[in-house]
Design an enzyme around this catalytic site. Structure first.
Site, short mmCIF file in Angstrom:
data_model
loop_
_atom_site.label_atom_id
_atom_site.label_comp_id
_atom_site.label_asym_id
_atom_site.label_seq_id
_atom_site.Cartn_x
_atom_site.Cartn_y
_atom_site.Cartn_z
N HIS A 18 -6.52 -10.82 -8.27
CA HIS A 18 -8.08 -10.22 -7.87
C HIS A 18 -8.71 -10.76 -7.44
O HIS A 18 -8.69 -11.95 -8.13
CB HIS A 18 -8.18 -9.11 -9.34
N ASN A 60 0.39 -3.03 -4.26
CA ASN A 60 1.61 -2.86 -5.73
C ASN A 60 2.89 -2.21 -5.29
O ASN A 60 4.04 -2.63 -6.26
CB ASN A 60 0.86 -1.67 -6.44
N SER A 78 -6.87 -1.45 -6.26
CA SER A 78 -7.08 -2.19 -7.28
C SER A 78 -8.60 -2.77 -6.50
O SER A 78 -8.79 -3.23 -6.66
CB SER A 78 -6.99 -2.96 -8.15
#
Length: 203
Positions: free
Chosen positions: A180, A102, A41
């Site tokens: 993020h 992740n 991401s």
């Protein structure tokens, strides 16, 4: 041994040590060479728009085609599964590899993540592309990049960028959520990578 000989021996020994410590370099890219940004991401640009994700900004800064091959939720294991098809489709000359976040969030064993990163690098190199490894910080307060990134980079003689995401994700002004970046944060990452690639000789 004469004094001048001792001096010359010491001088050349020092030069050799400096050369060994020098960061790995990259071949200069031609104008038509494709850069592939491969990751999760953070590469995809979650928290910002497609136009403000770091690969899009890096394309503008570098003047090169930069493919965004970031898939949210990707781990090093799932990345290994999809990598060959992506390499075959885009035939990049350089791959910016940014995976592992992740794995850490899902508490995968570090040894597994490290081994998968090595396999990813081997797969990329076997396609004829160069690799830059991009580290991400551990998902905890004051967590820097885990040591396995540096080990992989050292053992496989890879250029390693280990500060960009670490710095951005420690600055609340550059984040869209706890893990993020926002558009401003991704721009910082792109600028850092552009400078890094120039220093490494690719741009």
């Amino acid at each position: 041994m004469l004094p001048i000989q001792r001096f010359l021996f010491a001088f050349f020994a020092l030069l050799l040590l400096v050369a060994c410590d020098r960061a790995p370099t990259l071949p200069k890219l031609s104008p038509h060479d494709v850069i592939l940004a491969f990751g999760d991401s953070l590469t995809h640009g979650t928290g910002a728009s497609e136009e403000t994700a770091y690969p899009a900004v890096l394309a503008t800064l570098s003047g090169h085609t930069v493919i965004n091959a970031g898939v949210p939720g990707d781990t090093t294991a799932t990345g290994l599964q999809r990598l060959p098809a992506v390499l075959d489709e885009y035939k990049p000359r350089l791959v910016l590899l940014c995976l592992g976040g992740n794995d850490m969030l899902r508490k995968q064993p570090e040894a597994t993540t490290e081994n998968n990163l090595r396999l990813l690098v081997q797969t990329i190199r076997s396609s004829g592309a160069e690799v830059v490894l991009i580290a991400v910080p551990e998902p905890k307060l004051f967590g820097g990049a885990p040591d396995f990134y540096a080990r992989v980079a050292k053992d496989m003689k890879l250029p390693l960028e280990e500060q960009a995401f670490n710095d951005v994700l420690k600055d609340a002004r550059l984040k869209s959520d706890p893990v993020h970046a926002n558009a401003a944060g991704y721009r910082v990452v792109a600028e850092r990578l552009d400078a890094f690639l120039k220093e490494a000789g690719a741009l």
